[in-house]
Design an enzyme around this catalytic site. Sequence first.
Site, PDB file in Angstrom:
ATOM      1  N   GLU A 279      32.340  53.097  30.018  1.00 39.20           N
ATOM      2  CA  GLU A 279      33.038  54.054  30.889  1.00 39.20           C
ATOM      3  C   GLU A 279      32.858  55.445  30.296  1.00 39.20           C
ATOM      4  O   GLU A 279      33.464  55.773  29.266  1.00 39.20           O
ATOM      5  CB  GLU A 279      34.536  53.723  30.983  1.00 39.20           C
ATOM      6  CG  GLU A 279      35.229  54.638  31.995  1.00 39.20           C
ATOM      7  CD  GLU A 279      36.743  54.689  31.873  1.00 39.20           C
ATOM      8  OE1 GLU A 279      37.390  55.145  32.825  1.00 39.20           O
ATOM      9  OE2 GLU A 279      37.278  54.297  30.826  1.00 39.20           O
TER      10      GLU A 279
ATOM     11  N   ASP B 110      36.079  50.663  27.464  1.00 45.24           N
ATOM     12  CA  ASP B 110      37.021  51.624  28.019  1.00 45.24           C
ATOM     13  C   ASP B 110      36.838  52.995  27.352  1.00 45.24           C
ATOM     14  O   ASP B 110      36.672  53.074  26.127  1.00 45.24           O
ATOM     15  CB  ASP B 110      38.453  51.110  27.761  1.00 45.24           C
ATOM     16  CG  ASP B 110      39.505  51.933  28.465  1.00 45.24           C
ATOM     17  OD1 ASP B 110      39.451  52.023  29.700  1.00 45.24           O
ATOM     18  OD2 ASP B 110      40.393  52.477  27.775  1.00 45.24           O
TER      19      ASP B 110
HETATM   20  C1  GLC Z   1      40.409  54.054  31.252  1.00 47.36           C
HETATM   21  C2  GLC Z   1      41.012  53.029  32.168  1.00 47.36           C
HETATM   22  C3  GLC Z   1      42.329  53.545  32.652  1.00 47.36           C
HETATM   23  C4  GLC Z   1      43.232  53.778  31.464  1.00 47.36           C
HETATM   24  C5  GLC Z   1      42.566  54.690  30.445  1.00 47.36           C
HETATM   25  C6  GLC Z   1      43.273  54.667  29.127  1.00 47.36           C
HETATM   26  O1  GLC Z   1      40.118  55.232  31.920  1.00 47.36           O
HETATM   27  O2  GLC Z   1      40.114  52.732  33.203  1.00 47.36           O
HETATM   28  O3  GLC Z   1      42.932  52.669  33.559  1.00 47.36           O
HETATM   29  O4  GLC Z   1      44.436  54.360  31.869  1.00 47.36           O
HETATM   30  O5  GLC Z   1      41.244  54.268  30.169  1.00 47.36           O
HETATM   31  O6  GLC Z   1      43.099  53.430  28.493  1.00 47.36           O
END
Ligand code: GLC
Length: 544
Positions: free
Chosen positions: A270, A202
């Site tokens: 991500e 994440d």
């Molecule tokens: C990432 C997740 C999202 C979340 C954020 C904070 O972007 O995909 O859903 O709100 O991280 O953890």
Amino acid sequence: MTGARPWWQTGVIYQVYPRSFQDSDGDGVGDLQGVRQRLDHLAWLGVDALWLSPFYPSPQADFGYDVADFCGVDPLFGDLAAFDRLVADAHARGLRVIVDWVPNHSSDRHPWFEQSRRSRDAPKRDWYVWRDPAPDGAPPTNWQSPFGGPAWTLDETTGQMYLHSFLAEQPDLNWRSPALRAAMFDTLRFWMARGVDGFRIDVAHHVLKDPAFRDNPPNPAPSGGHKPASAYDAQLHVHEKDHPDAHALYREVRAVVDGFDDRERVTLGEIHLPDALDRWAAYFGEALDEIHLPIHFGLLDVDWTPDGLRRHVAAVEAAVPPGGWPTYVLGNHDERRLATRLGAAHARLATVLLLTLRGTPTLYNGDEIGIPDVDVPDARRRDPMGLRSGVPALGRDSGRTPMAWDGSASAGFSTAPPDALWLPLHPDHARVNVEAQRNDPASLLRLTRRLLALRRRHPALHAGSYRALAAAGEVFAFERRQGEDAVIVALNLSGATQPLPRAVGSLLLSTAGTSERRAHLGAWEGVLASPPSRPGGPPLADGP
Ligand code: GLC
């Protein structure tokens, strides 16, 4: 035949948002036992792995991305035994299991944070990022949260402020603390010992911050990209995102993951740096020793014209280092739904693109049947991004509504009545559901399944090279090739008939459902084809 490529390059990953996939106990929220009950759908569809968004113990302030125990299962979703059963059943079907790993922050209810906040000299004080406020009480930096307001909150007990890049309920972990590092690496080992096949990391580019805590400069051209702009976009996020020290961390993460045992695991990162391809690509690591698959989000706001797509894919292909492998995405739990963003016909074409480009695609649950965005009534909105940012349109509820499995009142998602589901079903669920589309050869679901089958059958598609082809009109065309195996993809990006590119031979698939070769592509038609077999047939010209 897949050559020597690992499963995470040849395969397709399916994202399960556990709250919305299948509810097995009638509380209106999906759970792990529910996912287990639906594994046959994934096996039938033909994906290779599922990625589970967080199911860890959590107050659910950010729907699981606020983790109160990195090594457990929230009772809402089941327990560790349910997780183990899910992994065993997935593996028995040849499906790999990837779990979300949230290294940037924990919940403020995590025992680590509760210990850290007790006093300035608490043993875990440095597991989080604490600073004194400015003399006038202002936060130590001007850093903002995308959920709205400053990224710092005062903690009365010690008079210091803690950093939270997201919600105040999500304090940032301090990766400069060796003890925190060791503890977080142990959480990776915990899940690997339970048999997981990888991690989706994440906000991977957020983990390390400027140690000098400098203010971010203003953004001379504020923009939210494909989303509405908010106060967050008024800054350039140079000091709390994409810090160069993250690269050394991911080399360590990679060593922990690769070194655990003989299982071939993947890390998916991500990384939202859509305008900085070089910085995005840096996360592969100079020796391909950081993140296996840094996710590229560029297709979410690509210019859907032949030239726009050609330039976009060329840029990604050029940025990926030798030996690296792209990964594309068209939807996830943070985005509006594909079917609504693009419209039904265009979404079919986009699915063809996603599943035929060189790279590992990630499919978001529900996009395979074209679940649309749902206009969630105010009283049922849940997402803090919409409720707290001051920009309701940033709310992500509309793309997180439950799966529709059949035409029953709660769409087979739950035995609870529709108004007791955590989010409403999409309004057309009596028609747009898995069962109805399984019975309809022209459905998006059946198209997706045929694409996945072709992809599995053709080394060109799951392992081959990419080359743009010349095409007239509003058509984007490319060739995938692996040795003797070649597949041509041609996509008509318009609502008007367009000439079929000369490179197209006999059709393997058409989104229009017919396999007869014609001189034209119909409106929004996409085809997969063999190259012309005629000796001396049309040469495959390189696209511009
Ligand atoms: C990432 C997740 C999202 C979340 C954020 C904070 O972007 O995909 O859903 O709100 O991280 O953890």
